[in-house]
Design an enzyme around this catalytic site. Structure first.
Site, PDB file in Angstrom:
ATOM      1  N   CYS A  66     -18.835  49.058 -12.862  1.00  0.00           N
ATOM      2  CA  CYS A  66     -18.210  49.729 -14.006  1.00  0.00           C
ATOM      3  C   CYS A  66     -16.997  48.911 -14.481  1.00  0.00           C
ATOM      4  CB  CYS A  66     -17.779  51.136 -13.602  1.00  0.00           C
ATOM      5  SG  CYS A  66     -17.036  52.042 -14.972  1.00  0.00           S
ATOM      6  N   CYS A  70     -10.276  52.678 -12.798  1.00  0.00           N
ATOM      7  CA  CYS A  70      -9.830  53.911 -12.128  1.00  0.00           C
ATOM      8  C   CYS A  70      -9.492  53.600 -10.655  1.00  0.00           C
ATOM      9  CB  CYS A  70     -10.897  54.987 -12.226  1.00  0.00           C
ATOM     10  SG  CYS A  70     -11.555  55.160 -13.906  1.00  0.00           S
ATOM     11  N   CYS A  73     -11.688  54.683  -7.623  1.00  0.00           N
ATOM     12  CA  CYS A  73     -13.147  54.663  -7.715  1.00  0.00           C
ATOM     13  C   CYS A  73     -13.819  53.441  -7.081  1.00  0.00           C
ATOM     14  CB  CYS A  73     -13.578  54.766  -9.173  1.00  0.00           C
ATOM     15  SG  CYS A  73     -15.380  54.973  -9.310  1.00  0.00           S
ATOM     16  N   CYS A 110     -26.848  67.404 -11.313  1.00  0.00           N
ATOM     17  CA  CYS A 110     -25.851  66.645 -12.085  1.00  0.00           C
ATOM     18  C   CYS A 110     -26.111  65.141 -11.946  1.00  0.00           C
ATOM     19  CB  CYS A 110     -24.458  66.980 -11.565  1.00  0.00           C
ATOM     20  SG  CYS A 110     -23.160  66.106 -12.440  1.00  0.00           S
ATOM     21  N   CYS A 141     -26.514  68.856 -15.810  1.00  0.00           N
ATOM     22  CA  CYS A 141     -25.144  68.392 -16.035  1.00  0.00           C
ATOM     23  C   CYS A 141     -25.192  66.864 -16.019  1.00  0.00           C
ATOM     24  CB  CYS A 141     -24.248  68.919 -14.918  1.00  0.00           C
ATOM     25  SG  CYS A 141     -22.549  68.355 -15.043  1.00  0.00           S
ATOM     26  N   CYS A 201     -17.295  70.730 -18.146  1.00  0.00           N
ATOM     27  CA  CYS A 201     -16.958  70.647 -16.725  1.00  0.00           C
ATOM     28  C   CYS A 201     -15.821  69.639 -16.637  1.00  0.00           C
ATOM     29  CB  CYS A 201     -18.174  70.174 -15.931  1.00  0.00           C
ATOM     30  SG  CYS A 201     -17.826  69.888 -14.189  1.00  0.00           S
ATOM     31  N   ARG A 273     -15.112  74.274  -8.683  1.00  0.00           N
ATOM     32  CA  ARG A 273     -15.991  73.517  -7.799  1.00  0.00           C
ATOM     33  C   ARG A 273     -15.170  72.745  -6.759  1.00  0.00           C
ATOM     34  NH1 ARG A 273     -20.898  72.382  -9.352  1.00  0.00           N
ATOM     35  NH2 ARG A 273     -20.344  72.716 -11.513  1.00  0.00           N
TER      36      ARG A 273
HETATM   37  N1  SAM Z   1     -18.007  56.990 -15.201  1.00  0.00           N
HETATM   38  C1  SAM Z   1     -17.903  58.322 -15.610  1.00  0.00           C
HETATM   39  C2  SAM Z   1     -16.479  58.768 -15.778  1.00  0.00           C
HETATM   40  O1  SAM Z   1     -15.596  58.280 -15.092  1.00  0.00           O
HETATM   41  O2  SAM Z   1     -16.246  59.655 -16.606  1.00  0.00           O
HETATM   42  C3  SAM Z   1     -18.641  59.304 -14.745  1.00  0.00           C
HETATM   43  C4  SAM Z   1     -18.668  59.161 -13.218  1.00  0.00           C
HETATM   44  S1  SAM Z   1     -17.109  59.293 -12.382  1.00  0.00           S
HETATM   45  C5  SAM Z   1     -17.502  58.708 -10.764  1.00  0.00           C
HETATM   46  C6  SAM Z   1     -16.844  61.040 -12.244  1.00  0.00           C
HETATM   47  C7  SAM Z   1     -15.585  61.521 -11.550  1.00  0.00           C
HETATM   48  O3  SAM Z   1     -15.693  61.356 -10.139  1.00  0.00           O
HETATM   49  C8  SAM Z   1     -14.272  60.842 -11.874  1.00  0.00           C
HETATM   50  O4  SAM Z   1     -13.715  61.281 -13.069  1.00  0.00           O
HETATM   51  C9  SAM Z   1     -13.400  61.260 -10.719  1.00  0.00           C
HETATM   52  O5  SAM Z   1     -12.705  62.453 -11.022  1.00  0.00           O
HETATM   53  C10 SAM Z   1     -14.406  61.494  -9.586  1.00  0.00           C
HETATM   54  N2  SAM Z   1     -14.224  60.501  -8.509  1.00  0.00           N
HETATM   55  C11 SAM Z   1     -14.595  59.207  -8.534  1.00  0.00           C
HETATM   56  N3  SAM Z   1     -14.252  58.574  -7.393  1.00  0.00           N
HETATM   57  C12 SAM Z   1     -13.642  59.503  -6.608  1.00  0.00           C
HETATM   58  C13 SAM Z   1     -13.049  59.455  -5.320  1.00  0.00           C
HETATM   59  N4  SAM Z   1     -12.991  58.329  -4.606  1.00  0.00           N
HETATM   60  N5  SAM Z   1     -12.522  60.598  -4.816  1.00  0.00           N
HETATM   61  C14 SAM Z   1     -12.568  61.736  -5.535  1.00  0.00           C
HETATM   62  N6  SAM Z   1     -13.103  61.830  -6.766  1.00  0.00           N
HETATM   63  C15 SAM Z   1     -13.627  60.728  -7.306  1.00  0.00           C
HETATM   64  C1  DTB Z   2     -16.582  65.383 -10.092  1.00  0.00           C
HETATM   65  O1  DTB Z   2     -15.518  65.856 -10.517  1.00  0.00           O
HETATM   66  N1  DTB Z   2     -16.813  65.045  -8.830  1.00  0.00           N
HETATM   67  C2  DTB Z   2     -18.124  64.462  -8.678  1.00  0.00           C
HETATM   68  C3  DTB Z   2     -18.731  64.709 -10.066  1.00  0.00           C
HETATM   69  N2  DTB Z   2     -17.635  65.156 -10.843  1.00  0.00           N
HETATM   70  C4  DTB Z   2     -19.523  63.671 -10.739  1.00  0.00           C
HETATM   71  C5  DTB Z   2     -18.096  63.022  -8.280  1.00  0.00           C
HETATM   72  C6  DTB Z   2     -17.331  62.744  -7.065  1.00  0.00           C
HETATM   73  C7  DTB Z   2     -17.493  61.317  -6.740  1.00  0.00           C
HETATM   74  C8  DTB Z   2     -16.834  60.953  -5.456  1.00  0.00           C
HETATM   75  C9  DTB Z   2     -16.920  59.504  -5.174  1.00  0.00           C
HETATM   76  C10 DTB Z   2     -18.316  58.946  -5.029  1.00  0.00           C
HETATM   77  O2  DTB Z   2     -19.147  59.547  -4.302  1.00  0.00           O
HETATM   78  O3  DTB Z   2     -18.571  57.893  -5.589  1.00  0.00           O
HETATM   79 FE1  SF4 Z   3     -16.129  53.797 -13.888  1.00  0.00          FE
HETATM   80 FE2  SF4 Z   3     -15.544  55.044 -11.626  1.00  0.00          FE
HETATM   81 FE3  SF4 Z   3     -13.819  55.112 -13.642  1.00  0.00          FE
HETATM   82 FE4  SF4 Z   3     -16.163  56.466 -13.850  1.00  0.00          FE
HETATM   83  S1  SF4 Z   3     -14.496  56.877 -12.409  1.00  0.00           S
HETATM   84  S2  SF4 Z   3     -15.183  55.155 -15.400  1.00  0.00           S
HETATM   85  S3  SF4 Z   3     -17.487  55.101 -12.657  1.00  0.00           S
HETATM   86  S4  SF4 Z   3     -14.450  53.266 -12.506  1.00  0.00           S
END
Ligand code: SAM
Ligand code: DTB
Ligand code: SF4
Length: 335
Positions: A66, A70, A73, A110, A141, A201, A273
């Site tokens: 990606c 973030c 992430c 989802c 979702c 959501c 959630r």
């Molecule tokens: N790329 C898209 C976005 O960021 O909108 C969708 C997928 S992203 C992984 C969805 C959500 O997962 C993020 O907004 C964040 O709140 C959550 N998330 C990602 N990595 C995480 C982590 N290490 N711990 C907790 N929540 C996480």
């Molecule tokens: C959200 O708020 N939590 C979920 C879902 N929306 C998509 C994702 C959590 C991702 C946690 C890190 C991972 O497994 O990559």
């Molecule tokens: Fe990309 Fe992860 Fe950020 Fe979603 S949360 S935009 S997957 S870096």
């Protein structure tokens, strides 16, 4: 000041308010925990008298690489996390996973993609996935990054019920977490989703080094949207080696519970959630989170890329607590 429960004497569920003042929200965080729990649980019972837990399954339909930064992430291309990137899954694989999720007891499916924003051909492929998930009778979702108004309309047309797009944190703390897109861009996507008639959501992550003021500010933003998000994911940071947030001070479990109780008081009719981070939580912390108003979990061994408690452990926990899962909807010919 009247407590939220005082309206209960009239027998009419207190209507969700969107006019919360920022200092009113902040003051909730300073109340004794048991007072918060008492009010939050009372409101929860009024709005969710059956006291069930909604079970969702997550599938990463496009993993890693990606372009966003973030800081939490593991899927960002900027951090060395050892993740194997994957292209968009094919339709058959998605259908197979959705069938398995339903057979395991999930009522919502989802789909998450590591995009900054989806491109037109990706939207086309994902629309086909949404139609198949709906044909199985599952609620659908998706979380695909930023959307235009047109894309939100297209996804709605394909049958998408919920779109997940998180604020992640307060507007003040946000620039320390993400620099590649603005808070306003997130709010714009959320407006497009709402205007297209989909359920929103939207929630955030706790345990990223934010202050109590930041948690209050994030919940205030959520609770003063034109309509409360129908679903509010509260994630606890999953610390992944290689990401900038690896090694931050872990969240105090009682602060997680406090935040859920405040969210339940502010948005009494929304699904709350208990999302990422449950692998690191004790059963007792999760029990308190459910008592405070959490009524939805992700089910299955994996979230998107990180671990989640397995189905057996979750079933055992729900049984020990005497909590029922929401029923699995009937399929309309998908089998
Ligand atoms: N790329 C898209 C976005 O960021 O909108 C969708 C997928 S992203 C992984 C969805 C959500 O997962 C993020 O907004 C964040 O709140 C959550 N998330 C990602 N990595 C995480 C982590 N290490 N711990 C907790 N929540 C996480
Ligand atoms: C959200 O708020 N939590 C979920 C879902 N929306 C998509 C994702 C959590 C991702 C946690 C890190 C991972 O497994 O990559
Ligand atoms: Fe990309 Fe992860 Fe950020 Fe979603 S949360 S935009 S997957 S870096």
């Amino acid at each position: 000041m009247a407590t939220p429960l005082e309206d209960q004497r009239t027998g009419i569920p207190p209507a969700p308010r969107i006019d919360w003042a920022a200092d009113e929200v902040r003051a909730l965080f300073d109340r004794p925990l048991f007072e918060l729990l008492y009010d939050a649980h009372g409101l929860h019972r009024i709005h969710f008298p059956e006291g069930r837990v909604q079970i969702s399954t997550l599938l990463s339909i496009k993993t890693g690489a990606c372009p966003e930064d973030c800081a939490y992430c593991p899927q960002s291309v900027r951090y060395e996390t050892g993740l194997d990137p994957e292209r968009l899954l094919d339709l058959e694989t998605v259908i197979k996973n959705a069938r398995e999720a339903r057979a395991a007891g999930a009522s919502r499916f989802c789909m998450g993609a590591a995009y900054r924003n989806p491109r037109p051909h990706q939207i086309e492929a994902i629309k086909a996935m949404i139609r198949e998930v709906k044909a199985l009778g599952l609620e659908s979702c998706a979380t695909l990054g930023m959307l235009t108004a047109e894309q939100a309309g297209e996804l709605k047309q394909a049958g998408l019920d919920y779109y997940n797009h998180n604020l992640d944190t307060s507007e003040r703390f946000y620039p320390e977490i993400v620099t590649t897109r603005t808070y306003q861009e997130r709010l714009d996507t959320l407006a497009h989703v709402r205007d297209a008639g989909m359920s929103v959501c939207c929630g955030g992550i706790l345990g990223m080094g934010e202050t109590v003021d930041d948690r209050a500010a994030m919940l205030h933003t959520l609770a003063t949207m034109p309509k409360h998000p129908e679903s509010v994911p509260i994630n606890q940071l999953v610390q992944v080696e290689g990401t900038p947030l690896h090694g931050v001070e872990p969240l105090d479990p009682l602060e997680l519970v406090r935040c859920i109780a405040v969210a339940r008081i502010l948005m009494p009719a929304s699904y709350l959630r208990l999302s990422a981070g449950r692998t690191e939580m004790t059963d007792e912390t999760q029990a308190l989170a459910f008592f405070a108003g959490a009524n939805s979990i992700f089910y299955g061994e994996k979230l998107l890329t990180t671990a989640n408690p397995g189905e057996a452990r979750d079933m055992q926990l729900l049984r020990r607590l005497g909590l029922d899962a929401e029923p699995v909807p009937a399929a309309d010919g998908g089998d």
